[in-house]
Design a protein around this motif. Structure first.
Motif, PDB file in Angstrom:
ATOM      1  N   ASN A 297      -3.873   6.722   5.452  1.00 17.44           N
ATOM      2  CA  ASN A 297      -5.149   6.735   4.719  1.00 17.44           C
ATOM      3  C   ASN A 297      -4.943   7.044   3.242  1.00 17.44           C
ATOM      4  OD1 ASN A 297      -7.483   6.077   6.452  1.00 17.44           O
ATOM      5  ND2 ASN A 297      -6.617   7.676   7.737  1.00 17.44           N
ATOM      6  N   SER A 298      -3.986   7.917   2.958  1.00 16.28           N
ATOM      7  CA  SER A 298      -3.741   8.233   1.541  1.00 16.28           C
ATOM      8  C   SER A 298      -3.162   7.016   0.816  1.00 16.28           C
ATOM      9  CB  SER A 298      -2.831   9.458   1.397  1.00 16.28           C
ATOM     10  OG  SER A 298      -1.526   9.107   1.791  1.00 16.28           O
ATOM     11  N   ALA A 299      -2.594   6.079   1.582  1.00 19.66           N
ATOM     12  CA  ALA A 299      -2.069   4.847   0.976  1.00 19.66           C
ATOM     13  C   ALA A 299      -3.143   3.765   0.902  1.00 19.66           C
ATOM     14  CB  ALA A 299      -0.876   4.350   1.782  1.00 19.66           C
ATOM     15  N   GLY A 300      -4.350   4.069   1.389  1.00 17.84           N
ATOM     16  CA  GLY A 300      -5.424   3.074   1.340  1.00 17.84           C
ATOM     17  C   GLY A 300      -5.448   2.169   2.559  1.00 17.84           C
TER      18      GLY A 300
ATOM     19  N   THR B 210      -6.702   1.932   6.294  1.00 19.04           N
ATOM     20  CA  THR B 210      -7.732   2.666   7.038  1.00 19.04           C
ATOM     21  C   THR B 210      -7.298   2.876   8.487  1.00 19.04           C
ATOM     22  OG1 THR B 210      -9.076   1.103   5.821  1.00 19.04           O
ATOM     23  CG2 THR B 210     -10.254   2.715   7.172  1.00 19.04           C
TER      24      THR B 210
ATOM     25  N   GLN C 232       2.598   2.637  -3.184  1.00 20.16           N
ATOM     26  CA  GLN C 232       1.795   3.370  -4.191  1.00 20.16           C
ATOM     27  C   GLN C 232       1.591   4.840  -3.795  1.00 20.16           C
ATOM     28  OE1 GLN C 232       0.265   0.845  -6.345  1.00 20.16           O
ATOM     29  NE2 GLN C 232       1.085  -0.746  -5.009  1.00 20.16           N
ATOM     30  N   CYS C 233       2.131   5.227  -2.666  1.00 20.75           N
ATOM     31  CA  CYS C 233       1.762   6.522  -2.085  1.00 20.75           C
ATOM     32  C   CYS C 233       2.707   7.634  -2.532  1.00 20.75           C
ATOM     33  CB  CYS C 233       1.827   6.338  -0.576  1.00 20.75           C
ATOM     34  SG  CYS C 233       1.067   7.631   0.333  1.00 20.75           S
TER      35      CYS C 233
ATOM     36  N   ARG D 156       0.833  -1.217   0.000  1.00 20.88           N
ATOM     37  CA  ARG D 156       0.000   0.000   0.000  1.00 20.88           C
ATOM     38  C   ARG D 156       0.867   1.266   0.000  1.00 20.88           C
ATOM     39  NH1 ARG D 156      -4.558  -1.664  -2.102  1.00 20.88           N
ATOM     40  NH2 ARG D 156      -5.779  -3.043  -0.801  1.00 20.88           N
TER      41      ARG D 156
ATOM     42  N   LYS E 154      -3.044  10.545   8.318  1.00 16.52           N
ATOM     43  CA  LYS E 154      -3.361  11.063   6.979  1.00 16.52           C
ATOM     44  C   LYS E 154      -2.570  10.300   5.916  1.00 16.52           C
ATOM     45  CE  LYS E 154      -3.659  15.467   4.655  1.00 16.52           C
ATOM     46  NZ  LYS E 154      -3.042  16.756   4.574  1.00 16.52           N
ATOM     47  N   LEU E 155      -1.305  10.093   6.217  1.00 15.84           N
ATOM     48  CA  LEU E 155      -0.439   9.404   5.257  1.00 15.84           C
ATOM     49  C   LEU E 155      -0.917   7.959   5.012  1.00 15.84           C
ATOM     50  CD1 LEU E 155       3.348   9.806   5.201  1.00 15.84           C
ATOM     51  CD2 LEU E 155       2.394   7.553   4.900  1.00 15.84           C
TER      52      LEU E 155
END
Ligand code: NDP
Ligand code: KPL
Length: 349
Positions: free
Chosen positions: A200-203, A205, A22-23, A19, A197-198
Motif C-alpha cells: 500500500n505504501s507503494a501505491g 492497493t 518508488q517505495c 510502484r 502495508k508495504l
C-alpha cells in the motif's frame, strides 16, 4: 531495508516493479529477459495508466536469480506454465524466513497446504503427506524447494499488457488480495500485515483475504469466462461481452466452476459482471486478457491452472462439467498449435 525481487517482470511484474521502485525502505530487483530486460537496464520501466505515465529506474535488473543476493520477499510474476521450472531458483533466492508471493491466475500449486485432512486428501493426486497437485507441481519441486510455509497467496485484479519493451500499459483499477495458505495462520500473521502495508505504501492497493482460496475461486470466475473465450475467439473482453452467445457461454463456465467449488466446500457468489449493452460499451477496445495476449505472442497458455486443475477437482468430486471439458479440449488444441507455431518461427515467439 527490505529486499524485494520481482521474479518474471512481464505485464503484472513490471507494474509492481514501477510502484515498488518508488517505495522508501525497499531495495528492488527484478528478473526479466530478452529485449524487455535490455530496455529496462538501459532506460528503466514505464507504467502507462489512465492518469498518466510513471517512470522508474531499476538499478538491479538481471536475467538470472544467481546474480542477486538473498531476498526477503520474492514476488513471482511468471506465467503459471513456467513456475515449476524455476522452483529451485526461487527457493534459493529467498532467505530462510523469506516470503514467496504467488500472484498467478488459476489454482495455485500450494493449494493443499494447511487444508484439513479431508480436503487435503481430496486435493492431492499423490499422497497426503505432501498434497501436491500433479498438474501444477509435477515432481513436487515447488513444494520441496520453496516450501509452502514460506508462501503468501495472492489474487490480483489489474489489467496490464507489455506494449513494447520497457513499457507496460495498465487500464482501470488495481486490487490485490493476499492471504496465508494455512487458514489457521491468517488471524495472527504479522508477515502478511507487513507485506500489505508495504504494498500500500507503494501505491498498490492490497488487502488481506479472509480466505485466500475463496478469493482464488472468485477470480477464477472472471478468468474462466474472459481468458478462455477471448483466447479462443481473439476478441477483447468488451467485444466478447457484447455477443449474447459468448456472454452466456461465459456464464455457463462460471456456473460449472461454482459447482466444483461448492462440492469442495466453497460457496462462491456469482461473478459481478455487468453486461455492457452496445450503447453503453466504450468505443475503445477493451483489455486483452492475459491468455489472449499469450495467443497473440505465441506463448504457452495457462490451461492447467485455469481449466485443467478445476476439471481434475470436478472429477475427484463427481461434478459434471461438460462445457468446461469441451473448452479444455479446445484450449489444449490451441496451446499445442501456438507452441508449434512458435517452434517454427522462434524469432517471433
Ligand atoms: N496481464 C494481466 O493483466 C494479468 C495477469 N495475471 C496473471 O499474472 C501472471 C503473470 O501474467 P503476465 O504478467 O500477464 O505474464 P507475462 O508473460 O507478461 O510475464 C511473465 C514474464 O516472465 C518472463 N519470463 C519467463 N521465463 C523467464 C526466464 N526464464 N527468465 C526471465 N524472465 C522470464 C517473461 O518473459 P517473456 O515475455 O520473454 O516470455 C515475461 O516477461 C499470470 O498468471 C497471469 O494469468 C493476473 C491478473 C492480470
Ligand atoms: C481479466 C484480468 C485482467 C483481471 O484483472 C486478468 O486476470 C487477466 O488478464 O488475466
Amino acid at each position: 531495508m527490505t529486499r524485494i525481487c520481482i521474479y518474471g517482470a512481464g505485464a503484472i511484474g513490471s507494474h509492481f516493479a514501477v510502484r515498488l521502485a518508488q517505495c522508501p525502505g525497499v531495495s528492488l530487483s527484478l528478473i526479466a529477459r530478452g529485449e524487455h530486460l535490455v530496455t529496462i537496464q538501459n532506460n528503466g520501466l514505464t507504467l502507462e495508466t489512465d492518469s498518466g505515465n510513471v517512470h522508474a529506474t531499476i538499478s538491479q535488473a538481471v536475467g538470472h536469480a544467481r546474480n542477486l543476493p538473498p531476498q526477503d520477499i520474492v514476488i513471482v510474476g511468471l506465467k503459471a506454465t513456467d513456475i515449476a521450472d524455476h522452483a529451485q531458483h526461487i527457493g534459493s533466492l529467498l532467505t530462510d524466513n523469506g516470503i514467496a508471493v504467488f500472484i498467478n491466475n488459476g489454482i495455485p500449486w500450494w493449494w493443499g497446504y494447511g487444508l484439513d485432512a479431508a480436503l487435503t486428501r481430496a486435493a492431492a493426486e499423490s499422497n497426503a503427506d505432501t498434497p501436491t497437485l500433479a498438474l501444477l507441481d509435477p515432481d513436487g519441486a515447488l513444494w520441496s524447494h520453496i516450501r509452502p510455509e514460506r508462501v503468501i497467496g495472492g489474487v490480483v485484479y489489474s489489467p496490464n499488457e507489455i506494449v513494447k519493451p520497457g513499457h507496460v500499459r495498465h487500464r482501470g483499477q488495481t486490487r490485490i488480495l493476499l492471504g496465508e495458505p494455512a487458514p489457521q495462520a491468517v488471524a495472527k500473521s504479522t508477515r502478511l500485515s507487513a507485506l500489505i502495508k508495504l504494498l500500500n505504501s507503494a501505491g498498490l492497493t492490497a488487502t488481506a483475504a479472509k480466505d485466500i482460496r475463496a478469493s482464488v475461486w472468485e477470480k477464477l470466475l472472471v478468468n474462466i469466462a474472459n481468458n478462455t473465450i477471448c483466447a479462443l475467439t481473439r476478441l477483447d473482453n468488451q467485444a466478447r461481452m457484447r455477443s449474447p452467445d459468448l456472454f452466456n457461454l461465459g456464464r455457463t463456465l462460471q456456473a460449472e466452476i461454482r459447482a466444483v467449488a461448492a462440492a469442495m466446500g466453497w460457496s462462491v457468489p456469482p461473478a459481478v459482471e455487468s453486461r455492457p449493452t452496445v450503447e453503453t460499451a466504450a468505443p475503445a477496445p477493451g483489455h486483452r486478457p492475459s491468455m489472449l495476449q499469450d495467443v497473440l505472442r505465441g506463448r504457452a497458455l495457462e490451461v492447467d491452472a485455469l481449466v485443467g486443475q478445476p476439471l481434475q477437482f470436478a472429477r475427484q468430486f463427481g461434478i459434471a462439467t461438460p462445457v468446461l471439458t469441451l473448452v479444455h479440449t479446445l484450449l489444449s488444441g490451441l496451446d499445442c498449435s501456438v507452441k508449434q507455431q512458435a517452434a517454427r518461427a522462434p524469432d517471433h515467439a
